[in-house]
Design an enzyme around this catalytic site. Sequence first.
Site, PDB file in Angstrom:
ATOM      1  N   GLN A  81       0.858  -1.184   0.000  1.00  0.00           N
ATOM      2  CA  GLN A  81       0.000   0.000   0.000  1.00  0.00           C
ATOM      3  C   GLN A  81       0.896   1.237   0.000  1.00  0.00           C
ATOM      4  O   GLN A  81       1.486   1.599   1.018  1.00  0.00           O
ATOM      5  CB  GLN A  81      -0.929  -0.035   1.204  1.00  0.00           C
ATOM      6  N   ALA A 104     -11.675   1.902   4.669  1.00  0.00           N
ATOM      7  CA  ALA A 104     -10.726   1.166   3.839  1.00  0.00           C
ATOM      8  C   ALA A 104      -9.858   2.106   3.001  1.00  0.00           C
ATOM      9  O   ALA A 104     -10.027   3.331   3.017  1.00  0.00           O
ATOM     10  CB  ALA A 104     -11.479   0.186   2.945  1.00  0.00           C
ATOM     11  N   HIS A 105      -8.955   1.502   2.226  1.00  0.00           N
ATOM     12  CA  HIS A 105      -7.982   2.300   1.470  1.00  0.00           C
ATOM     13  C   HIS A 105      -8.648   3.144   0.381  1.00  0.00           C
ATOM     14  O   HIS A 105      -9.619   2.748  -0.240  1.00  0.00           O
ATOM     15  CB  HIS A 105      -6.882   1.418   0.875  1.00  0.00           C
ATOM     16  N   ASN A 106      -8.080   4.346   0.224  1.00  0.00           N
ATOM     17  CA  ASN A 106      -8.486   5.295  -0.827  1.00  0.00           C
ATOM     18  C   ASN A 106      -9.885   5.871  -0.647  1.00  0.00           C
ATOM     19  O   ASN A 106     -10.425   6.482  -1.572  1.00  0.00           O
ATOM     20  CB  ASN A 106      -8.360   4.667  -2.214  1.00  0.00           C
TER      21      ASN A 106
END
Length: 344
Positions: A197, A238-240
């Site tokens: 990531q 979560a990511h982004n």
Amino acid sequence: MTHLTLEKLAHITGGELRGDGSRIIHAIASMHNAKQGDITFLSDNKYKKDLGQCQGSAIMVRSSEANLCTIDTLIVDDPYVAYAKVAQVFDSSPKPIIAIAPTAVIDSNAIIGLDVAIGPNAVIEAGVILEEGATIGAGCFVGKNTRIGKHTRLWPNVTVYHNVSIGESCIIHSNSVIGSDGFGNANEKGEWIKIPQLGSVKMGNRVEIGSCTTIDRGAIEDTIIEDNVVIDNQVQIAHNVKIGYGSAIAGAAGVAGSTTIGKYCLIGGASVINGHITIADEVMITGMAMVNRSIPEKGVYSSGIPLQSNREWRKTAARVMKIDELFKEVKAIKKKLIEMAPEI
């Protein structure tokens, strides 16, 4: 113990005082438990009928309820907002001691601003910047090259990974994790290959994060939390994900990756939001909703089945299981009616 006059509280809330401005207030209490020396408030009209029985010294109400009050009154635009302002005055949370504990581990390449407090056993890695007035609680970990803004407070045992940016006047409660890896994996013939990531987390000013909440770093671009966002306990971001200015997310909600939440949105507790979708500004999602597609317009949205007795729920579930069969029957009837139409 804090003691304030009603006149002072009127100034703090911007309210109109009806009563004795010199009256001393010692605490804030709920309307039904208020006693002499307490100030209370009415924000739910279902308790309007009980105003005459309130035993407190003063109450905060809207102008439409003022004539029903039998005690000193502060007339305010929004009693709940006034309550929040008064509660800040009576807040008993311990103030940080501006000092660096001897057991804190601080890399020599970290930059520590003025009036920073660092608690026992905290770890501050190389390249970290702690700006003026920041507070790092006992047992916190702040990873390499992370910046924490002025007057931001990390309560004990918060973990902030590397390269994270946290703005000014934020509050992050215990056991939350900021900047951990997002859930990124590729599958090659049944074997999982981890996707590093490479992004980070960028958090604005005046953000509050509840206990045991996780905000993942971005896969390539950053996860972004804009100014004035509040996130409750045990929430997964979560990511982004991008969360717009002034939005609020209640406890146990989960937001999947690459979702954009607009400004001034309210996300109810235990809601689940799918990834790669966009939610417009000023959307309210009620508790336990499942959001699986974008919401292009502001408004209130709900899903799920309201609570029923077990017997009623079993009937409902049985009928839902037959919905495909019912659809086919209705379709067949519609087709038959169309065929018969010329004869009618």
